[in-house]
Write an enzyme that holds these catalytic residues in place. Structure first.
Site, PDB file in Angstrom:
ATOM      1  N   ASP A  13       0.845  -1.193   0.000  1.00 54.32           N
ATOM      2  CA  ASP A  13       0.000   0.000   0.000  1.00 54.32           C
ATOM      3  C   ASP A  13       0.879   1.241   0.000  1.00 54.32           C
ATOM      4  O   ASP A  13       1.339   1.697   1.048  1.00 54.32           O
ATOM      5  CB  ASP A  13      -0.926   0.002   1.230  1.00 54.32           C
ATOM      6  CG  ASP A  13      -1.865  -1.193   1.233  1.00 54.32           C
ATOM      7  OD1 ASP A  13      -2.357  -1.556   0.141  1.00 54.32           O
ATOM      8  OD2 ASP A  13      -2.099  -1.772   2.310  1.00 54.32           O
ATOM      9  N   LYS A  34       0.055  -8.338  -1.700  1.00 55.89           N
ATOM     10  CA  LYS A  34      -1.325  -7.880  -1.863  1.00 55.89           C
ATOM     11  C   LYS A  34      -1.353  -6.548  -2.588  1.00 55.89           C
ATOM     12  O   LYS A  34      -0.633  -5.620  -2.229  1.00 55.89           O
ATOM     13  CB  LYS A  34      -2.024  -7.735  -0.511  1.00 55.89           C
ATOM     14  CG  LYS A  34      -3.475  -7.238  -0.616  1.00 55.89           C
ATOM     15  CD  LYS A  34      -4.146  -7.139   0.736  1.00 55.89           C
ATOM     16  CE  LYS A  34      -3.860  -5.838   1.449  1.00 55.89           C
ATOM     17  NZ  LYS A  34      -4.584  -4.689   0.861  1.00 55.89           N
ATOM     18  N   ASP A  61      -6.901  -7.410  -3.868  1.00 56.48           N
ATOM     19  CA  ASP A  61      -7.899  -7.148  -2.826  1.00 56.48           C
ATOM     20  C   ASP A  61      -8.715  -5.903  -3.179  1.00 56.48           C
ATOM     21  O   ASP A  61      -8.512  -4.825  -2.614  1.00 56.48           O
ATOM     22  CB  ASP A  61      -7.188  -6.975  -1.483  1.00 56.48           C
ATOM     23  CG  ASP A  61      -8.146  -6.864  -0.324  1.00 56.48           C
ATOM     24  OD1 ASP A  61      -9.284  -7.363  -0.435  1.00 56.48           O
ATOM     25  OD2 ASP A  61      -7.762  -6.270   0.706  1.00 56.48           O
ATOM     26  N   LEU A  62      -9.665  -6.070  -4.101  1.00 58.12           N
ATOM     27  CA  LEU A  62     -10.528  -4.955  -4.509  1.00 58.12           C
ATOM     28  C   LEU A  62     -11.898  -5.009  -3.848  1.00 58.12           C
ATOM     29  O   LEU A  62     -12.692  -4.083  -3.998  1.00 58.12           O
ATOM     30  CB  LEU A  62     -10.682  -4.936  -6.037  1.00 58.12           C
ATOM     31  CG  LEU A  62      -9.383  -4.789  -6.837  1.00 58.12           C
ATOM     32  CD1 LEU A  62      -9.699  -4.663  -8.325  1.00 58.12           C
ATOM     33  CD2 LEU A  62      -8.568  -3.601  -6.354  1.00 58.12           C
ATOM     34  N   LYS A  63     -12.204  -6.100  -3.161  1.00 59.20           N
ATOM     35  CA  LYS A  63     -13.464  -6.230  -2.414  1.00 59.20           C
ATOM     36  C   LYS A  63     -14.665  -5.850  -3.282  1.00 59.20           C
ATOM     37  O   LYS A  63     -15.430  -4.934  -2.964  1.00 59.20           O
ATOM     38  CB  LYS A  63     -13.419  -5.377  -1.136  1.00 59.20           C
ATOM     39  CG  LYS A  63     -12.290  -5.741  -0.180  1.00 59.20           C
ATOM     40  CD  LYS A  63     -12.319  -4.871   1.069  1.00 59.20           C
ATOM     41  CE  LYS A  63     -11.221  -5.242   2.034  1.00 59.20           C
ATOM     42  NZ  LYS A  63      -9.877  -4.845   1.556  1.00 59.20           N
ATOM     43  N   GLY A 215       1.238  -5.302   6.358  1.00 58.74           N
ATOM     44  CA  GLY A 215       1.658  -4.212   5.494  1.00 58.74           C
ATOM     45  C   GLY A 215       2.679  -3.310   6.124  1.00 58.74           C
ATOM     46  O   GLY A 215       3.893  -3.524   6.010  1.00 58.74           O
TER      47      GLY A 215
END
Length: 247
Positions: A13, A34, A61-63, A215
């Site tokens: 991130d 991720k 991980d776009l949900k 992260g």
């Protein structure tokens, strides 16, 4: 005994420049990374290709959360990128999760790639009971997670995402072979940030997780590779203890 390198997922991130530096630093140290929505919205398919070129497996991980038709189309497009795992929101419902599976399977098949594992996100680790009440959910996080895990099992998705604290519950419902990914993992002494339901890496593994997302404790370290290695050592030690207790 599982290889800790296959259990740790590093959340990338940051800015494109930061992510490039982290990808170089962690190459060969970890297997999984991720990619969240911020990074994917900036770089799209390019970042997936770059990470695969580095030898990483990608957890996208776009949900996804929309009407079933839209989610099916999105899953179709994303699966064609060759990602190994991707997420949808379990609270989108049974039909939406089933649509994600259909789309991902078709997209991967058309692209000639293995279908990604679809993971259903239960309750975000930033949320507690008060936050759930704000959106009209009167139940505590554990009860809501249980509801969504059971719904995810009905949808036959490949696994779920929950906090480490709900991993034992999820394991009891889904069985020994299920994939359970836990964010909200923080090494001892790390800042919790915006996470409210957390555990250390060893404790998350002990509670039933198969994969741990970490992260900032790694990426914001002065030496990301060393930080990742320390977590891998903690996981290896926990696995050895678990094996000895099982003998």
């Amino acid at each position: 005994m599982p290889n800790p390198k296959d259990q740790l997922i590093v959340a990338l991130d940051g800015t494109p420049d930061e992510v490039g530096a982290w990808a170089d630093a962690l190459c060969g140290v970890v297997t999984w990374v991720k990619v969240g929505m911020t990074l994917h919205y900036v770089l799209g398919a390019r970042i997936i290709d770059d990470l695969h070129a580095h030898g990483y497996k990608v957890f996208l991980d776009l949900k996804l959360h929309d009407i079933p038709h839209q989610v099916e189309g999105a899953a179709f497009a994303l699966a064609a990128l060759g990602v190994e795992m991707m997420t949808v929101h379990a609270c989108g419902g049974l039909d939406m999760m089933a649509a994600a599976l259909r789309g991902a399977n078709r997209g991967a098949e058309q692209a000639g790639k293995p279908a990604p594992k679809i993971l259903a996100v239960t309750v975000l680790t930033s949320m507690d009971a008060a936050a759930l009440r704000q959106i009209g959910v009167a139940d505590d996080p554990q009860t809501q997670v249980e509801r969504l895990v059971r719904l995810s099992a009905q949808a036959c998705v490949g696994g779920i995402v929950c906090s480490p604290l709900e991993a034992p519950l999820a394991r009891s419902i889904l069985g020994a072979g299920a994939t359970i990914v836990t964010p909200g993992v923080r090494p001892a002494g790390s800042a919790t940030g915006d996470q409210s339901r957390i555990a250390t890496p060893a404790r998350a593994l002990e509670l039933g997780a198969t994969h741990l997302v970490v992260g900032r404790p790694i990426t914001q370290s002065a030496n990301p590779a060393a930080a990742a290695q320390a977590i891998l050592q903690e996981l290896a030690t926990q696995e050895q203890v678990s094996c000895q207790e099982g003998d």
